[in-house]
Design a protein around this motif. Sequence first.
Motif, PDB file in Angstrom:
ATOM      1  N   LYS A   1     -32.731  -5.989 -18.833  1.00 51.48           N
ATOM      2  CA  LYS A   1     -31.410  -5.567 -18.331  1.00 51.48           C
ATOM      3  C   LYS A   1     -30.287  -6.226 -19.127  1.00 51.48           C
ATOM      4  O   LYS A   1     -29.136  -5.792 -19.065  1.00 51.48           O
ATOM      5  CB  LYS A   1     -31.280  -5.878 -16.828  1.00 51.48           C
ATOM      6  CG  LYS A   1     -32.434  -5.329 -15.986  1.00 51.48           C
ATOM      7  CD  LYS A   1     -32.700  -3.847 -16.257  1.00 51.48           C
ATOM      8  CE  LYS A   1     -34.077  -3.419 -15.769  1.00 51.48           C
ATOM      9  NZ  LYS A   1     -34.527  -2.154 -16.374  1.00 51.48           N
ATOM     10  N   GLY A   2     -30.600  -7.288 -19.816  1.00 54.44           N
ATOM     11  CA  GLY A   2     -29.692  -7.905 -20.799  1.00 54.44           C
ATOM     12  C   GLY A   2     -30.466  -7.990 -22.098  1.00 54.44           C
ATOM     13  O   GLY A   2     -31.699  -8.108 -22.075  1.00 54.44           O
TER      14      GLY A   2
ATOM     15  N   ALA B   1     -31.522 -14.200 -12.617  1.00 51.92           N
ATOM     16  CA  ALA B   1     -31.248 -12.911 -13.266  1.00 51.92           C
ATOM     17  C   ALA B   1     -32.428 -12.494 -14.155  1.00 51.92           C
ATOM     18  O   ALA B   1     -32.850 -11.333 -14.156  1.00 51.92           O
ATOM     19  CB  ALA B   1     -29.968 -12.998 -14.092  1.00 51.92           C
ATOM     20  N   TYR B   2     -32.987 -13.460 -14.879  1.00 54.05           N
ATOM     21  CA  TYR B   2     -34.094 -13.128 -15.788  1.00 54.05           C
ATOM     22  C   TYR B   2     -35.327 -12.708 -14.982  1.00 54.05           C
ATOM     23  O   TYR B   2     -36.048 -11.786 -15.357  1.00 54.05           O
ATOM     24  CB  TYR B   2     -34.439 -14.320 -16.700  1.00 54.05           C
ATOM     25  CG  TYR B   2     -33.397 -14.589 -17.769  1.00 54.05           C
ATOM     26  CD1 TYR B   2     -32.042 -14.439 -17.503  1.00 54.05           C
ATOM     27  CD2 TYR B   2     -33.749 -14.995 -19.044  1.00 54.05           C
ATOM     28  CE1 TYR B   2     -31.083 -14.679 -18.471  1.00 54.05           C
ATOM     29  CE2 TYR B   2     -32.791 -15.238 -20.025  1.00 54.05           C
ATOM     30  CZ  TYR B   2     -31.455 -15.086 -19.720  1.00 54.05           C
ATOM     31  OH  TYR B   2     -30.495 -15.324 -20.679  1.00 54.05           O
TER      32      TYR B   2
ATOM     33  N   PHE C   1     -38.064 -15.320 -21.351  1.00 52.94           N
ATOM     34  CA  PHE C   1     -37.586 -16.517 -22.069  1.00 52.94           C
ATOM     35  C   PHE C   1     -36.624 -17.318 -21.194  1.00 52.94           C
ATOM     36  O   PHE C   1     -35.547 -17.730 -21.654  1.00 52.94           O
ATOM     37  CB  PHE C   1     -36.909 -16.111 -23.384  1.00 52.94           C
ATOM     38  CG  PHE C   1     -37.838 -15.549 -24.414  1.00 52.94           C
ATOM     39  CD1 PHE C   1     -38.527 -16.377 -25.287  1.00 52.94           C
ATOM     40  CD2 PHE C   1     -38.043 -14.179 -24.522  1.00 52.94           C
ATOM     41  CE1 PHE C   1     -39.403 -15.853 -26.251  1.00 52.94           C
ATOM     42  CE2 PHE C   1     -38.906 -13.634 -25.481  1.00 52.94           C
ATOM     43  CZ  PHE C   1     -39.590 -14.482 -26.345  1.00 52.94           C
TER      44      PHE C   1
ATOM     45  N   SER D   1     -34.838  -9.147 -13.705  1.00 50.96           N
ATOM     46  CA  SER D   1     -34.978  -8.221 -14.832  1.00 50.96           C
ATOM     47  C   SER D   1     -36.447  -8.106 -15.246  1.00 50.96           C
ATOM     48  O   SER D   1     -36.967  -7.006 -15.468  1.00 50.96           O
ATOM     49  CB  SER D   1     -34.126  -8.730 -16.003  1.00 50.96           C
ATOM     50  OG  SER D   1     -34.345  -7.983 -17.161  1.00 50.96           O
TER      51      SER D   1
ATOM     52  N   THR E   1     -42.764 -11.313 -22.117  1.00 52.54           N
ATOM     53  CA  THR E   1     -42.342 -12.722 -22.056  1.00 52.54           C
ATOM     54  C   THR E   1     -40.981 -12.811 -21.392  1.00 52.54           C
ATOM     55  O   THR E   1     -40.079 -12.040 -21.700  1.00 52.54           O
ATOM     56  CB  THR E   1     -42.238 -13.318 -23.481  1.00 52.54           C
ATOM     57  OG1 THR E   1     -43.474 -13.115 -24.160  1.00 52.54           O
ATOM     58  CG2 THR E   1     -41.921 -14.806 -23.435  1.00 52.54           C
TER      59      THR E   1
ATOM     60  N   GLY F   1     -30.828 -18.509 -27.024  1.00 51.76           N
ATOM     61  CA  GLY F   1     -29.438 -18.782 -27.405  1.00 51.76           C
ATOM     62  C   GLY F   1     -28.799 -17.606 -28.113  1.00 51.76           C
ATOM     63  O   GLY F   1     -29.411 -16.556 -28.300  1.00 51.76           O
TER      64      GLY F   1
ATOM     65  N   PHE G   1     -24.992  -4.899 -15.012  1.00 53.47           N
ATOM     66  CA  PHE G   1     -25.608  -4.493 -16.293  1.00 53.47           C
ATOM     67  C   PHE G   1     -26.060  -3.042 -16.198  1.00 53.47           C
ATOM     68  O   PHE G   1     -25.884  -2.256 -17.132  1.00 53.47           O
ATOM     69  CB  PHE G   1     -26.815  -5.369 -16.640  1.00 53.47           C
ATOM     70  CG  PHE G   1     -26.483  -6.794 -17.035  1.00 53.47           C
ATOM     71  CD1 PHE G   1     -25.275  -7.105 -17.638  1.00 53.47           C
ATOM     72  CD2 PHE G   1     -27.380  -7.833 -16.802  1.00 53.47           C
ATOM     73  CE1 PHE G   1     -24.973  -8.412 -18.001  1.00 53.47           C
ATOM     74  CE2 PHE G   1     -27.083  -9.138 -17.164  1.00 53.47           C
ATOM     75  CZ  PHE G   1     -25.877  -9.429 -17.754  1.00 53.47           C
TER      76      PHE G   1
HETATM   77  C1  HEM Z   1     -24.745 -15.710 -15.984  1.00 56.98           C
HETATM   78  C2  HEM Z   1     -25.140 -15.684 -17.257  1.00 56.98           C
HETATM   79  C3  HEM Z   1     -26.241 -14.822 -17.787  1.00 56.98           C
HETATM   80  C4  HEM Z   1     -26.905 -13.766 -17.230  1.00 56.98           C
HETATM   81  C5  HEM Z   1     -26.697 -13.154 -15.859  1.00 56.98           C
HETATM   82  C6  HEM Z   1     -27.876 -13.310 -18.194  1.00 56.98           C
HETATM   83  C7  HEM Z   1     -28.761 -12.266 -17.984  1.00 56.98           C
HETATM   84  C8  HEM Z   1     -29.792 -11.894 -18.832  1.00 56.98           C
HETATM   85  C9  HEM Z   1     -30.864 -10.979 -18.521  1.00 56.98           C
HETATM   86  C10 HEM Z   1     -31.017 -10.227 -17.216  1.00 56.98           C
HETATM   87  C11 HEM Z   1     -31.696 -10.928 -19.587  1.00 56.98           C
HETATM   88  C12 HEM Z   1     -33.001 -10.158 -19.711  1.00 56.98           C
HETATM   89  C13 HEM Z   1     -34.165 -11.056 -19.277  1.00 56.98           C
HETATM   90  C14 HEM Z   1     -35.524 -10.393 -19.310  1.00 56.98           C
HETATM   91  O1  HEM Z   1     -35.660  -9.232 -18.899  1.00 56.98           O
HETATM   92  O2  HEM Z   1     -36.490 -11.061 -19.725  1.00 56.98           O
HETATM   93  C15 HEM Z   1     -31.135 -11.797 -20.594  1.00 56.98           C
HETATM   94  C16 HEM Z   1     -31.665 -12.008 -21.841  1.00 56.98           C
HETATM   95  C17 HEM Z   1     -31.149 -12.885 -22.747  1.00 56.98           C
HETATM   96  N1  HEM Z   1     -30.084 -13.743 -22.596  1.00 56.98           N
HETATM   97 FE1  HEM Z   1     -28.966 -13.917 -20.971  1.00 56.98          FE
HETATM   98  N2  HEM Z   1     -27.802 -14.093 -19.316  1.00 56.98           N
HETATM   99  C18 HEM Z   1     -26.811 -15.028 -19.107  1.00 56.98           C
HETATM  100  C19 HEM Z   1     -26.420 -16.027 -19.978  1.00 56.98           C
HETATM  101  C20 HEM Z   1     -26.923 -16.222 -21.214  1.00 56.98           C
HETATM  102  C21 HEM Z   1     -26.546 -17.285 -22.109  1.00 56.98           C
HETATM  103  C22 HEM Z   1     -25.554 -18.404 -21.753  1.00 56.98           C
HETATM  104  C23 HEM Z   1     -27.263 -17.123 -23.232  1.00 56.98           C
HETATM  105  C24 HEM Z   1     -27.282 -17.989 -24.458  1.00 56.98           C
HETATM  106  C25 HEM Z   1     -27.102 -19.300 -24.413  1.00 56.98           C
HETATM  107  C26 HEM Z   1     -28.111 -15.961 -23.063  1.00 56.98           C
HETATM  108  C27 HEM Z   1     -29.009 -15.473 -23.991  1.00 56.98           C
HETATM  109  C28 HEM Z   1     -29.936 -14.472 -23.742  1.00 56.98           C
HETATM  110  C29 HEM Z   1     -30.940 -14.051 -24.708  1.00 56.98           C
HETATM  111  C30 HEM Z   1     -31.133 -14.585 -26.111  1.00 56.98           C
HETATM  112  C31 HEM Z   1     -31.695 -13.065 -24.071  1.00 56.98           C
HETATM  113  C32 HEM Z   1     -32.868 -12.292 -24.660  1.00 56.98           C
HETATM  114  C33 HEM Z   1     -34.160 -13.013 -24.353  1.00 56.98           C
HETATM  115  C34 HEM Z   1     -35.312 -12.119 -24.728  1.00 56.98           C
HETATM  116  O3  HEM Z   1     -35.376 -11.727 -25.894  1.00 56.98           O
HETATM  117  O4  HEM Z   1     -36.123 -11.828 -23.835  1.00 56.98           O
HETATM  118  N3  HEM Z   1     -27.878 -15.439 -21.831  1.00 56.98           N
HETATM  119  N4  HEM Z   1     -29.989 -12.382 -20.115  1.00 56.98           N
END
Ligand code: HEM
Length: 328
Positions: A49-50, A316-317, A293, A320, A291, A122, A37
């Motif tokens: 980071k996402g 990962a979360y 999530f 990050s 937060t 989601g 990322f």
């Molecule tokens: C290997 C799979 C995945 C990786 C490595 C990944 C990684 C990440 C990371 C690093 C963040 C930031 C977290 C933070 O700093 O709090 C993030 C946020 C998020 N991801 Fe993923 N993710 C993955 C799969 C998914 C999937 C399957 C979904 C939906 C079903 C999803 C939905 C989201 C959403 C909605 C956020 C934003 C949450 C927020 O607003 O804090 N991700 N993801």
Amino acid sequence: MLIKPILFIALSATSFATVAQTPAPTKATGNDFINVFETLSGKQAGVRKGHAKGVCATGEFEPSEQALHYSNSPLLRSGKSQANIRFSMAGGNPNADERARTPRGIGVQFITEKGEVHNIAGLTTPVFPGKSPEVFLGLLNTLVPNEQGKVDFKKVAEYRKQNPSTLGQFNWLQAHNPPSSYAHTTYFGIHTFYMVNDEGKHTPFRWQLVPETAQKQLTDEQMTSLESSFLAKQLEQDLAQAPIHLQLQAVIGQAGDPVNDPSVQWPADREVIALGRLTLTASGKNQCDPTNFDPNLLAPGFAPSDDAVLKLRSSAYAISFGKRLTGQ
Ligand code: HEM
């Protein structure tokens, strides 16, 4: 005696062809994702980071009675819960273009009257681009620009062909224009979870959040004419008109439905029951910044599946989260 060198050359050619096809890695860790990322979006200090770009909202959740025999969760039994919400753009770019054919996300942290916490996070697509963390990581790796700063889209297309579980989300995004408002689109939990009742019976389900008002998508014309950031302002305008209601629903799985593969949708005829109603009342403050999530943080009465993508998300979360809270 000549056979050996020829064989060697032949084998080299084969392995060269394999390298050109960029096979999916055999292992993927939370750190691997944070690294890719940060390679794709640059180091963005202090942000996620996402889903780096997003907007907070607040509201409440009123449970329905329809799921009470499936789950003994306090989320469904203890009256209204507070909801801490964040809408977002996929990817690590804090200036992401909101007209792009990419997924939008929602994170909701429910906090019951007694303080029990339940998270969901989601996307606006019903499937994920990869049946495993490794396939998804391999896809991200192919998107890393070469030394000339160019993405090799032939390599990306070849990877997709070799890994068809990446195609469902891609095709869905081509067939659906992006939403024109965070409030007027459906969000999908994608993974399978279980509802657990007093007898310990586990019922597989996938959640979805469906707006009570019409779904609204950008027109082809708006996808070029609109400015690249409009979703936060649009949400504020929508909320100025009236509270926004979304129905949290559970799609109930049947025997044989895949429970560990987020790249595959279940058949459309599955029973759908109401879990409750999410009401958004305000947006634009920063209460969701600190937060995480993490979708594996579930209230009692819910359980995660063995989906490896779901499992990997926690690490990962957490990485990050730790980085962004310390200004990295
Ligand atoms: C290997 C799979 C995945 C990786 C490595 C990944 C990684 C990440 C990371 C690093 C963040 C930031 C977290 C933070 O700093 O709090 C993030 C946020 C998020 N991801 Fe993923 N993710 C993955 C799969 C998914 C999937 C399957 C979904 C939906 C079903 C999803 C939905 C989201 C959403 C909605 C956020 C934003 C949450 C927020 O607003 O804090 N991700 N993801």
